[in-house]
Design an enzyme around this catalytic site. Sequence first.
Site, PDB file in Angstrom:
ATOM      1  N   ASN A  42      39.541  63.445  93.888  1.00  0.00           N
ATOM      2  CA  ASN A  42      40.777  63.039  93.123  1.00  0.00           C
ATOM      3  C   ASN A  42      40.414  61.736  92.690  1.00  0.00           C
ATOM      4  OD1 ASN A  42      43.242  63.479  92.288  1.00  0.00           O
ATOM      5  ND2 ASN A  42      44.219  62.269  93.876  1.00  0.00           N
ATOM      6  N   ASP A  65      31.699  64.059 101.755  1.00  0.00           N
ATOM      7  CA  ASP A  65      32.911  64.701 102.411  1.00  0.00           C
ATOM      8  C   ASP A  65      33.157  64.034 103.854  1.00  0.00           C
ATOM      9  OD1 ASP A  65      34.821  67.373 101.538  1.00  0.00           O
ATOM     10  OD2 ASP A  65      34.840  66.536 103.908  1.00  0.00           O
ATOM     11  N   SER A 131      52.690  58.083 106.298  1.00  0.00           N
ATOM     12  CA  SER A 131      53.525  58.135 105.129  1.00  0.00           C
ATOM     13  C   SER A 131      55.224  58.249 105.503  1.00  0.00           C
ATOM     14  CB  SER A 131      53.591  59.201 104.332  1.00  0.00           C
ATOM     15  OG  SER A 131      54.367  59.475 103.372  1.00  0.00           O
ATOM     16  N   ALA A 132      55.925  57.432 104.898  1.00  0.00           N
ATOM     17  CA  ALA A 132      57.287  57.920 105.072  1.00  0.00           C
ATOM     18  C   ALA A 132      57.649  59.069 105.205  1.00  0.00           C
ATOM     19  CB  ALA A 132      58.152  57.009 104.165  1.00  0.00           C
ATOM     20  N   TYR A 155      52.082  68.984 103.636  1.00  0.00           N
ATOM     21  CA  TYR A 155      51.492  67.661 103.349  1.00  0.00           C
ATOM     22  C   TYR A 155      52.021  66.781 104.401  1.00  0.00           C
ATOM     23  CZ  TYR A 155      50.899  63.059 102.037  1.00  0.00           C
ATOM     24  OH  TYR A 155      50.777  61.527 101.804  1.00  0.00           O
ATOM     25  N   LYS A 159      50.415  64.946 108.194  1.00  0.00           N
ATOM     26  CA  LYS A 159      50.387  63.735 108.477  1.00  0.00           C
ATOM     27  C   LYS A 159      50.970  63.550 110.090  1.00  0.00           C
ATOM     28  CE  LYS A 159      49.060  61.256 104.796  1.00  0.00           C
ATOM     29  NZ  LYS A 159      47.738  60.851 104.680  1.00  0.00           N
ATOM     30  N   TYR A 183      53.467  54.422 104.562  1.00  0.00           N
ATOM     31  CA  TYR A 183      53.684  53.738 103.454  1.00  0.00           C
ATOM     32  C   TYR A 183      55.164  54.374 102.966  1.00  0.00           C
ATOM     33  CZ  TYR A 183      48.729  53.712 103.278  1.00  0.00           C
ATOM     34  OH  TYR A 183      47.434  53.245 103.542  1.00  0.00           O
ATOM     35  N   ASN A 185      56.927  53.750  99.217  1.00  0.00           N
ATOM     36  CA  ASN A 185      56.590  54.421  97.754  1.00  0.00           C
ATOM     37  C   ASN A 185      55.325  53.348  96.981  1.00  0.00           C
ATOM     38  OD1 ASN A 185      58.781  55.705  98.612  1.00  0.00           O
ATOM     39  ND2 ASN A 185      58.337  56.981  96.552  1.00  0.00           N
TER      40      ASN A 185
HETATM   41  P1  NAD Z   1      43.946  59.051  96.113  1.00  0.00           P
HETATM   42  O1  NAD Z   1      44.058  60.700  96.132  1.00  0.00           O
HETATM   43  O2  NAD Z   1      43.974  58.134  94.921  1.00  0.00           O
HETATM   44  O3  NAD Z   1      42.838  58.825  97.240  1.00  0.00           O
HETATM   45  C1  NAD Z   1      42.395  59.649  98.354  1.00  0.00           C
HETATM   46  C2  NAD Z   1      40.840  59.845  97.845  1.00  0.00           C
HETATM   47  O4  NAD Z   1      40.177  60.411  99.242  1.00  0.00           O
HETATM   48  C3  NAD Z   1      40.364  60.291  96.905  1.00  0.00           C
HETATM   49  O5  NAD Z   1      39.556  59.577  96.016  1.00  0.00           O
HETATM   50  C4  NAD Z   1      39.660  61.620  96.993  1.00  0.00           C
HETATM   51  O6  NAD Z   1      38.761  61.780  96.330  1.00  0.00           O
HETATM   52  C5  NAD Z   1      39.349  61.159  98.606  1.00  0.00           C
HETATM   53  N1  NAD Z   1      39.281  62.370  99.466  1.00  0.00           N
HETATM   54  C6  NAD Z   1      40.102  63.433  99.553  1.00  0.00           C
HETATM   55  N2  NAD Z   1      39.805  64.219 100.646  1.00  0.00           N
HETATM   56  C7  NAD Z   1      38.389  63.927 101.159  1.00  0.00           C
HETATM   57  C8  NAD Z   1      37.666  64.211 101.811  1.00  0.00           C
HETATM   58  N3  NAD Z   1      37.590  65.426 102.413  1.00  0.00           N
HETATM   59  N4  NAD Z   1      36.217  63.552 101.928  1.00  0.00           N
HETATM   60  C9  NAD Z   1      36.186  62.352 101.441  1.00  0.00           C
HETATM   61  N5  NAD Z   1      37.003  61.850 100.517  1.00  0.00           N
HETATM   62  C10 NAD Z   1      38.144  62.622 100.218  1.00  0.00           C
HETATM   63  O7  NAD Z   1      45.441  58.824  96.882  1.00  0.00           O
HETATM   64  P2  NAD Z   1      45.808  57.542  97.503  1.00  0.00           P
HETATM   65  O8  NAD Z   1      47.382  57.261  96.614  1.00  0.00           O
HETATM   66  O9  NAD Z   1      44.871  56.313  97.322  1.00  0.00           O
HETATM   67  O10 NAD Z   1      46.201  57.782  99.043  1.00  0.00           O
HETATM   68  C11 NAD Z   1      45.312  57.299 100.092  1.00  0.00           C
HETATM   69  C12 NAD Z   1      46.077  57.746 101.161  1.00  0.00           C
HETATM   70  O11 NAD Z   1      47.408  57.280 101.561  1.00  0.00           O
HETATM   71  C13 NAD Z   1      46.311  59.306 101.397  1.00  0.00           C
HETATM   72  O12 NAD Z   1      45.863  59.861 102.762  1.00  0.00           O
HETATM   73  C14 NAD Z   1      47.751  59.762 101.203  1.00  0.00           C
HETATM   74  O13 NAD Z   1      48.172  60.622 101.974  1.00  0.00           O
HETATM   75  C15 NAD Z   1      48.339  58.259 101.685  1.00  0.00           C
HETATM   76  N6  NAD Z   1      49.551  57.846 101.206  1.00  0.00           N
HETATM   77  C16 NAD Z   1      49.758  57.646  99.664  1.00  0.00           C
HETATM   78  C17 NAD Z   1      50.814  57.500  99.119  1.00  0.00           C
HETATM   79  C18 NAD Z   1      51.169  57.427  97.735  1.00  0.00           C
HETATM   80  O14 NAD Z   1      52.316  57.339  97.295  1.00  0.00           O
HETATM   81  N7  NAD Z   1      50.072  57.042  97.104  1.00  0.00           N
HETATM   82  C19 NAD Z   1      52.090  57.378  99.860  1.00  0.00           C
HETATM   83  C20 NAD Z   1      51.886  57.677 101.468  1.00  0.00           C
HETATM   84  C21 NAD Z   1      50.683  57.809 102.028  1.00  0.00           C
HETATM   85  C1  UD1 Z   2      56.788  61.983  96.910  1.00  0.00           C
HETATM   86  C2  UD1 Z   2      56.585  63.236  98.045  1.00  0.00           C
HETATM   87  C3  UD1 Z   2      56.474  62.479  99.372  1.00  0.00           C
HETATM   88  C4  UD1 Z   2      55.372  61.334  99.449  1.00  0.00           C
HETATM   89  C5  UD1 Z   2      55.677  60.520  98.439  1.00  0.00           C
HETATM   90  C6  UD1 Z   2      54.712  59.189  98.219  1.00  0.00           C
HETATM   91  C7  UD1 Z   2      57.660  64.950  97.020  1.00  0.00           C
HETATM   92  C8  UD1 Z   2      58.797  65.858  97.529  1.00  0.00           C
HETATM   93  N1  UD1 Z   2      57.721  64.062  98.043  1.00  0.00           N
HETATM   94  O1  UD1 Z   2      58.179  61.485  97.347  1.00  0.00           O
HETATM   95  O2  UD1 Z   2      56.021  63.463 100.214  1.00  0.00           O
HETATM   96  O3  UD1 Z   2      55.255  60.653 100.480  1.00  0.00           O
HETATM   97  O4  UD1 Z   2      55.892  60.868  97.073  1.00  0.00           O
HETATM   98  O5  UD1 Z   2      53.648  59.784  97.716  1.00  0.00           O
HETATM   99  O6  UD1 Z   2      56.788  65.205  96.205  1.00  0.00           O
HETATM  100  N2  UD1 Z   2      61.486  61.518  89.974  1.00  0.00           N
HETATM  101  C9  UD1 Z   2      61.841  61.678  88.968  1.00  0.00           C
HETATM  102  N3  UD1 Z   2      60.985  62.306  87.785  1.00  0.00           N
HETATM  103  C10 UD1 Z   2      59.742  62.252  88.137  1.00  0.00           C
HETATM  104  C11 UD1 Z   2      59.294  61.885  89.439  1.00  0.00           C
HETATM  105  C12 UD1 Z   2      59.991  61.638  90.342  1.00  0.00           C
HETATM  106  O7  UD1 Z   2      63.073  61.946  88.646  1.00  0.00           O
HETATM  107  O8  UD1 Z   2      59.024  62.821  87.160  1.00  0.00           O
HETATM  108  C13 UD1 Z   2      62.321  60.870  91.194  1.00  0.00           C
HETATM  109  C14 UD1 Z   2      62.233  61.680  92.374  1.00  0.00           C
HETATM  110  O9  UD1 Z   2      63.396  62.822  92.339  1.00  0.00           O
HETATM  111  C15 UD1 Z   2      62.608  60.689  93.453  1.00  0.00           C
HETATM  112  C16 UD1 Z   2      61.927  59.360  92.878  1.00  0.00           C
HETATM  113  O10 UD1 Z   2      61.903  59.618  91.655  1.00  0.00           O
HETATM  114  O11 UD1 Z   2      63.987  60.413  93.537  1.00  0.00           O
HETATM  115  C17 UD1 Z   2      60.620  59.114  93.464  1.00  0.00           C
HETATM  116  O12 UD1 Z   2      60.013  60.270  93.351  1.00  0.00           O
HETATM  117  P1  UD1 Z   2      58.296  60.166  93.897  1.00  0.00           P
HETATM  118  O13 UD1 Z   2      57.629  59.203  93.149  1.00  0.00           O
HETATM  119  O14 UD1 Z   2      57.741  61.537  93.633  1.00  0.00           O
HETATM  120  O15 UD1 Z   2      58.209  59.838  95.397  1.00  0.00           O
HETATM  121  P2  UD1 Z   2      59.056  60.576  96.537  1.00  0.00           P
HETATM  122  O16 UD1 Z   2      60.213  61.480  96.401  1.00  0.00           O
HETATM  123  O17 UD1 Z   2      59.620  59.154  97.430  1.00  0.00           O
END
Ligand code: NAD
Ligand code: UD1
Length: 345
Positions: A42, A65, A131-132, A155, A159, A183, A185
């Site tokens: 990704n 991986d 994650s929250a 998902y 976590k 985290y 958002n």
């Molecule tokens: P991202 O997809 O950009 O980064 C994750 C990376 O992990 C990617 O580059 C992907 O290629 C790599 N990856 C996935 N599976 C793998 C594997 N088995 N071996 C090696 N590499 C692998 O996502 P991100 O937003 O940077 O998120 C990073 C972490 O934070 C994740 O664990 C995600 O669940 C967590 N998180 C993200 C958010 C968010 O909103 N972005 C919120 C809460 C928690």
């Molecule tokens: C989502 C994930 C959550 C994850 C978090 C951070 C879902 C159901 N939940 O949550 O598990 O931890 O991201 O990665 O996917 N919204 C719109 N239009 C859009 C997209 C979103 O109105 O096109 C609204 C949603 O309804 C929400 C807010 O924007 O109220 C934020 O959405 P999003 O960015 O997807 O984050 P979370 O809902 O917090």
Amino acid sequence: MKANDSKRKVLVTGGTGYIGSHACLSLHEAGFEPVLIDNLCNSSRRVLPRLQELSGQSFTFYEGDIRDRELLRSIFAAHQPWAVMHFAGLKAVGESVAEPERYHANNVEGTESLLQAMAEAGVQRLVFSSSATVYGDPDLVPIAESAPRRTTNPYGQNKLDIEHMLERLAAADERWRIACLRYFNPAGAHASGRLGEDPNGIPNNLMPYISQVAVGRRPQLDVFGDDYDTPDGTGVRDYIHVMDLVEGHVAALEHLQQANGFIPVNLGTGAGLSVLELRAAFAAASGQDIPYRIQPRRPGDIAASWADPSRAKALLGWQAKRNVRELCADAWRWQHNNPQGYDSE
Ligand code: NAD
Ligand code: UD1
């Protein structure tokens, strides 16, 4: 401290991903040397020259991986990292509902494999991306770390399973030092406009969707529900600038010098913003029109979620510094300069 402590290595799993790539820069700035592993499922290899451009250093990168135990063994043997930051994982909630087994295998079994390799190598400092989402639909906002944990999708269950695994490890062996960062958002981009979020396909999350509307890649924003029990009826979340977030990781790493056990910490700003408020802030920062239409609620969504960030301040001496204006300005710079993400040049 050992002689090479001046440049301690940190293995960054998911290092080319959105948050991992920003964390590599922050680690470098704090005097650590990131070593990256990512299977690129990704993310793009094109992140690497950008990291080099911004840091002036070429970081070691392994394409592979985290379930490849032989590869992990060889990386630990070659680098003897001081700690691990574990970002690798799949994160699309909808996809996790459709493919729960793939999510479990990648996220939970992947983490088991990593922990096994760490134990074998005697590396017991870990910063984990939680994650929250582990709070499910909260009874109360702001959400403190002591809030009940429950999940509503595979998902989130991944976590939670990983958190339980980490708690068991820390209870069984006091040498483990584990910061479990929940985290809220994450959003925004590095201020240079050279690193940012580059989702595949249609973005699931609000901020990348708004950015793509602003840059003309999508016609309008669909607002999922305007009948929630919130001031304007749209969902409220705690949007945290990705640079604040990764600086929180470095603070957590420093904290692990003196603390052991399983340490859950919220990373959020402590303030909530509605969908329409974020849209308005982005329109102001970008100078772009962001048309929208109200659509039905998205299944599984909650009304409001924001952090009680007081433990992060007390324990790590960290708090978010950047406001929503900066968050939107940085996200826009990234999107505007890279309309097709890392494929833009
Ligand atoms: P991202 O997809 O950009 O980064 C994750 C990376 O992990 C990617 O580059 C992907 O290629 C790599 N990856 C996935 N599976 C793998 C594997 N088995 N071996 C090696 N590499 C692998 O996502 P991100 O937003 O940077 O998120 C990073 C972490 O934070 C994740 O664990 C995600 O669940 C967590 N998180 C993200 C958010 C968010 O909103 N972005 C919120 C809460 C928690
Ligand atoms: C989502 C994930 C959550 C994850 C978090 C951070 C879902 C159901 N939940 O949550 O598990 O931890 O991201 O990665 O996917 N919204 C719109 N239009 C859009 C997209 C979103 O109105 O096109 C609204 C949603 O309804 C929400 C807010 O924007 O109220 C934020 O959405 P999003 O960015 O997807 O984050 P979370 O809902 O917090």
